[in-house]
Motif scaffolding. Sequence first.
Motif, PDB file in Angstrom:
ATOM      1  N   ALA A 268       0.820  -1.215   0.000  1.00 59.67           N
ATOM      2  CA  ALA A 268       0.000   0.000   0.000  1.00 59.67           C
ATOM      3  C   ALA A 268       0.859   1.273   0.000  1.00 59.67           C
ATOM      4  O   ALA A 268       0.571   2.230  -0.722  1.00 59.67           O
ATOM      5  N   ARG A 272       0.906   4.147  -2.864  1.00 58.98           N
ATOM      6  CA  ARG A 272       0.689   5.576  -2.594  1.00 58.98           C
ATOM      7  C   ARG A 272       1.800   6.413  -3.212  1.00 58.98           C
ATOM      8  O   ARG A 272       1.563   7.470  -3.780  1.00 58.98           O
ATOM      9  N   GLN A 275       1.285   6.735  -6.974  1.00 60.10           N
ATOM     10  CA  GLN A 275       0.061   7.357  -7.501  1.00 60.10           C
ATOM     11  C   GLN A 275       0.316   8.658  -8.276  1.00 60.10           C
ATOM     12  O   GLN A 275      -0.168   8.804  -9.407  1.00 60.10           O
ATOM     13  N   VAL A 299      -9.375   1.702  -4.328  1.00 57.41           N
ATOM     14  CA  VAL A 299      -8.985   2.983  -3.728  1.00 57.41           C
ATOM     15  C   VAL A 299      -7.898   3.718  -4.505  1.00 57.41           C
ATOM     16  O   VAL A 299      -7.745   4.927  -4.336  1.00 57.41           O
ATOM     17  N   PHE A 300      -7.152   3.023  -5.352  1.00 55.01           N
ATOM     18  CA  PHE A 300      -6.081   3.678  -6.113  1.00 55.01           C
ATOM     19  C   PHE A 300      -6.448   3.709  -7.601  1.00 55.01           C
ATOM     20  O   PHE A 300      -6.669   2.646  -8.200  1.00 55.01           O
TER      21      PHE A 300
ATOM     22  N   THR B  54     -17.451   5.967  -3.389  1.00 59.63           N
ATOM     23  CA  THR B  54     -16.253   5.144  -3.541  1.00 59.63           C
ATOM     24  C   THR B  54     -15.350   5.362  -2.334  1.00 59.63           C
ATOM     25  O   THR B  54     -15.353   6.441  -1.757  1.00 59.63           O
ATOM     26  N   PRO B  55     -14.563   4.342  -1.963  1.00 64.42           N
ATOM     27  CA  PRO B  55     -13.548   4.574  -0.927  1.00 64.42           C
ATOM     28  C   PRO B  55     -12.336   5.343  -1.461  1.00 64.42           C
ATOM     29  O   PRO B  55     -11.486   5.750  -0.677  1.00 64.42           O
ATOM     30  N   ALA B  56     -12.236   5.514  -2.793  1.00 63.71           N
ATOM     31  CA  ALA B  56     -11.113   6.265  -3.359  1.00 63.71           C
ATOM     32  C   ALA B  56     -11.280   7.748  -3.018  1.00 63.71           C
ATOM     33  O   ALA B  56     -12.372   8.209  -2.698  1.00 63.71           O
ATOM     34  N   ASP B  57     -10.197   8.493  -3.101  1.00 61.88           N
ATOM     35  CA  ASP B  57     -10.293   9.934  -2.906  1.00 61.88           C
ATOM     36  C   ASP B  57      -9.932  10.685  -4.184  1.00 61.88           C
ATOM     37  O   ASP B  57      -9.593  11.856  -4.139  1.00 61.88           O
ATOM     38  N   SER B  58     -10.012   9.999  -5.303  1.00 68.45           N
ATOM     39  CA  SER B  58      -9.697  10.641  -6.580  1.00 68.45           C
ATOM     40  C   SER B  58     -10.668  10.107  -7.630  1.00 68.45           C
ATOM     41  O   SER B  58     -11.275   9.048  -7.449  1.00 68.45           O
ATOM     42  N   GLY B 254      -9.871   3.980   3.401  1.00 69.53           N
ATOM     43  CA  GLY B 254      -9.493   4.684   2.187  1.00 69.53           C
ATOM     44  C   GLY B 254      -8.038   4.427   1.828  1.00 69.53           C
ATOM     45  O   GLY B 254      -7.375   3.566   2.415  1.00 69.53           O
ATOM     46  N   PRO B 255      -7.530   5.179   0.848  1.00 72.95           N
ATOM     47  CA  PRO B 255      -6.157   4.958   0.385  1.00 72.95           C
ATOM     48  C   PRO B 255      -5.100   5.320   1.428  1.00 72.95           C
ATOM     49  O   PRO B 255      -3.945   4.897   1.297  1.00 72.95           O
ATOM     50  N   ASP B 258      -3.232   1.552   5.781  1.00 77.73           N
ATOM     51  CA  ASP B 258      -2.525   0.325   5.396  1.00 77.73           C
ATOM     52  C   ASP B 258      -3.415  -0.870   5.713  1.00 77.73           C
ATOM     53  O   ASP B 258      -3.612  -1.207   6.885  1.00 77.73           O
ATOM     54  N   PRO B 259      -3.916  -1.531   4.682  1.00 70.41           N
ATOM     55  CA  PRO B 259      -4.925  -2.581   4.942  1.00 70.41           C
ATOM     56  C   PRO B 259      -4.421  -3.708   5.831  1.00 70.41           C
ATOM     57  O   PRO B 259      -5.192  -4.270   6.595  1.00 70.41           O
TER      58      PRO B 259
END
Lengths: 394, 394, 394
Positions: A268, A272, A275, A299-300, B54-58, B254-255, B258-259
């Motif tokens: 992850a 990041r 990105q 998420v990406f 969406t969980p993305a921020d873009s 979200g992004p 760290d999962p």
Amino acid sequence: MRPEDVLPGEPSGELPAGLPDAVREALLAPLVDHHCHGVRRDDLVRSQFELLITPADSPAPPGTTHFDTPAGAAIRRWCAPVLGLEPHAPPAVYLARRAELGPAEVNRRLLREAGIAAFLVDTGVDGPDLLSAAELGRLGGAAADEIVRIERAEEEIAETAASGVAYISALETELASRASRAVALTSVIAHRHGLDFDPARPSRGAVIAAANRRLTDPKEPLTDPVLLRHLLWTAVDAAREHNLPLRFQTGHGGPDLDPHRADPALMAGFLRALQPIGVPVVLLRCYPFHRQAAHLAAVFPHVYVDVGLALTTTAAGSAAVMAELLELVPFHKQLFGSGARGVAETFHLGALHYRRALARVLSARLAAGEWSASDAARVAHMTGSGNARRVYRR
Amino acid sequence: MRPEDVLPGEPSGELPAGLPDAVREALLAPLVDHHCHGVRRDDLVRSQFELLITPADSPAPPGTTHFDTPAGAAIRRWCAPVLGLEPHAPPAVYLARRAELGPAEVNRRLLREAGIAAFLVDTGVDGPDLLSAAELGRLGGAAADEIVRIERAEEEIAETAASGVAYISALETELASRASRAVALTSVIAHRHGLDFDPARPSRGAVIAAANRRLTDPKEPLTDPVLLRHLLWTAVDAAREHNLPLRFQTGHGGPDLDPHRADPALMAGFLRALQPIGVPVVLLRCYPFHRQAAHLAAVFPHVYVDVGLALTTTAAGSAAVMAELLELVPFHKQLFGSGARGVAETFHLGALHYRRALARVLSARLAAGEWSASDAARVAHMTGSGNARRVYRR
Amino acid sequence: MRPEDVLPGEPSGELPAGLPDAVREALLAPLVDHHCHGVRRDDLVRSQFELLITPADSPAPPGTTHFDTPAGAAIRRWCAPVLGLEPHAPPAVYLARRAELGPAEVNRRLLREAGIAAFLVDTGVDGPDLLSAAELGRLGGAAADEIVRIERAEEEIAETAASGVAYISALETELASRASRAVALTSVIAHRHGLDFDPARPSRGAVIAAANRRLTDPKEPLTDPVLLRHLLWTAVDAAREHNLPLRFQTGHGGPDLDPHRADPALMAGFLRALQPIGVPVVLLRCYPFHRQAAHLAAVFPHVYVDVGLALTTTAAGSAAVMAELLELVPFHKQLFGSGARGVAETFHLGALHYRRALARVLSARLAAGEWSASDAARVAHMTGSGNARRVYRR
């Protein structure tokens, strides 16, 4: 002999009854296989064949056989008819028929049966016994392009560079040169180190020092974490320059790989960092971490995913894997890849299990009233070829 | 317009045919939503709306859309009819209808459709654009209570405290004061550090030193591990004092998160430390670690669990998630929570997928002859509202 | 009373309709239970019984009961008829009937109902309240053999050894002696340390130093990592000498175990180290890491796997667990083990859920046209008894 089985682009794997025509057509349309490898061109005796249908690197225990696996059962069920046998033929019968037809005919039949329009071939395990990308394309009646395995490229540099400084510039030149002729770059850092690597680009000083150490024993596979990260970042530069995706083998591999360090979620931080650079990243196979991979793709914006060879190895159980991936993965982020390697059976089974597994999931979505038929058909088209054509510009 | 769609407490999501009446009634009974957030009160253009589903921020990559996700498909399928459209309406049609009705009417319809009797609202992401807890309750025809996000409370103290010593006592006072007006406390330490934190309460000296450092730059979000742990233990004290549960966001976020550090299993040591104290702990969302969370709920008497927003994000695939949770979770330990945030669609979908997923699992249990109808109905009642009313004393 | 329920070796758990006869017969054939423990011989009051049907070590929260779990529901559903009650009997009725029949009759009925031909009993939790292996065999009408828990054997040595040097040789002698009378050795290092132990055999010097420390407080359970590893390697020697499998408890345990350190994938390095030695390794339970375990069994010729007690704890949900294991596990690598412990219900439920879960998966494979009936029957025979007889030479 059933010559009708080997017409190109007509996959014979049975799909569930009752699928709307549009969905059935989308599922049976020619695929873009964005991740595969060469297969053996020569006659194989049973012990060789068994080792090519298992992730193990040793024979099954005395009294047992690698045919007694989900993939082995699938070969008997689904590949036997392509060779003109009854489904579920015993292993000995299957292998005798395979020998009788000869490898060229066996490969041709199984490759054609897969219904694949384009192969993107990772040539990192190339060798004289394996069909090249061009040969795969010819036998399979499909386009074929090459993908560079960066750890393999590094080995040639390590053997010839005279110093750490020369190693750095030669590696940069080599990757740029290979990138200019390839459709993507692939890393197997999961096998050499694990995906829990430091995401930061290493300093030039640290790389020179590590490279000087490596040049004293360049025949060894690269496992130094600093050089692996340097290689990765050099690949990022080349991928950005040539607008190529960078791919990672993740999830279960062979006995050499630590499975708990192959979870793509460990990357992850690296994702990041990548990105803002805009290089697409494709996570390959991912099983049993495919839910993590689907999340990363969600998420990406630059992250894509397949479950590749996991569908072949889980075989009769692959619909559950597909269903779990589809829980979360954006429809524009999933790719078909057979992950095929070693024997042509893995092309046929990769395509077949992909189609059957996706069909099962789409069928369930439709039966539950969740998706429309046109949604389902569109997902099948995007995943089967559309996404790969967009990401790889092919 | 279909005014019959907006009668309160009559959820319209189709449940499987053949459910016994008692089970159907239990599933359709008003829910207690023990975990939700505010939703936007204003008009949203498409780019804004997409980022809220969406969980993305873009934005999605060029040529793609966040509607091409399981949650996006579910909005078109299940929310479109609530706005008077056909199921599976295209995104542009859906958003045009949304704009035509206006946010107040859209929010009212979707909130009512959810069939929720009480909202417990995490106000940690509050802002003028979001409906407050009281407004959610009014629009949704439901009771509403507040939940304190402890990292948000800390920010106010960090901005005003004059010294490390003052920080400690101000934090204690502030959390105690907030706890006296709230129904629970929530931590987002998964996002700030990861759940692999040292379970021990930090020493006063270490806290003072870390606080003095923090006070030099109090505008930054708190990420110092010592202060995060101190905050947690101060929250434990406040929760014990006021007999409130302490909750943790876990699993996919979200992004920024760290999962692999969001697995609630990483908290086992902390949960052991808390067991004698008697503060109930609720693990939120948990996906894809919900089997781990169910296990923690099974072995620790004070641990509870939901799969919250994971049902909305997995949408058509949510029944499998629910089934995995129900493999192990004690019936008195699972809670319904929509995890709703951003747009009112997430309330409707959270409740709908919860009901449909649980219905599917109960239906399978009944068909297999594993559970009696009265078992199934009781599980639905406990999970839908009974457990939350007991744990939150509401 | 239904005396026909207690005829030996006729399991009554309903299997799906429509299974081919050969598959049904293979599923109902007597099992070899390669992993179980003793069960209580005495009368149990409700609070005692509840603690024996949960992985928790404390009562359910006030107002709740451990019967409100998947395993609790399964006892009411499947064990009640064996005691002559209607299915789904309430807990109080079930326990009253249990008391009325008395523990000897209850144990006899439930053990016989399990349809098990041989018990391999881990005696590491032995005590006067528990039936011995011999007694289990007598009551269950089955053969019975003992399995040595190495951490238990170590405790006796630690209490008597006079020095670190004496500890080493006494341990070696003790394990060799026990191995000569047992069918396997089991380690619970997952509970004492975690499976992320250093795979290397510790040096003699380090062991002597650690042993000298341990001998100052020998009553404590062993948690020293050096001594745990030394114990393991001493067990490897004994297992090799006597041609026995070495087994590991993995996956979910009680509240004392850190679940994220119980993933058998963490042992990959140790398994690699063991491969040339030729000692079979059996991974027990494994849930929720059973896909990782199946992978280890697929890549290492000496690794075997069961999902043991996980089928009993997941109960109505156990078919999904079985399906996930069968995604990847070679058919010659999976073993039936009830993991039974505490109460005889866990024998009946372990065997019943095993049979029902496997039947469900085989049924799906057959319906999808993936496997032939003879494939399915063979897998059932291998998993149910054939593999255990080969691995344990019983």
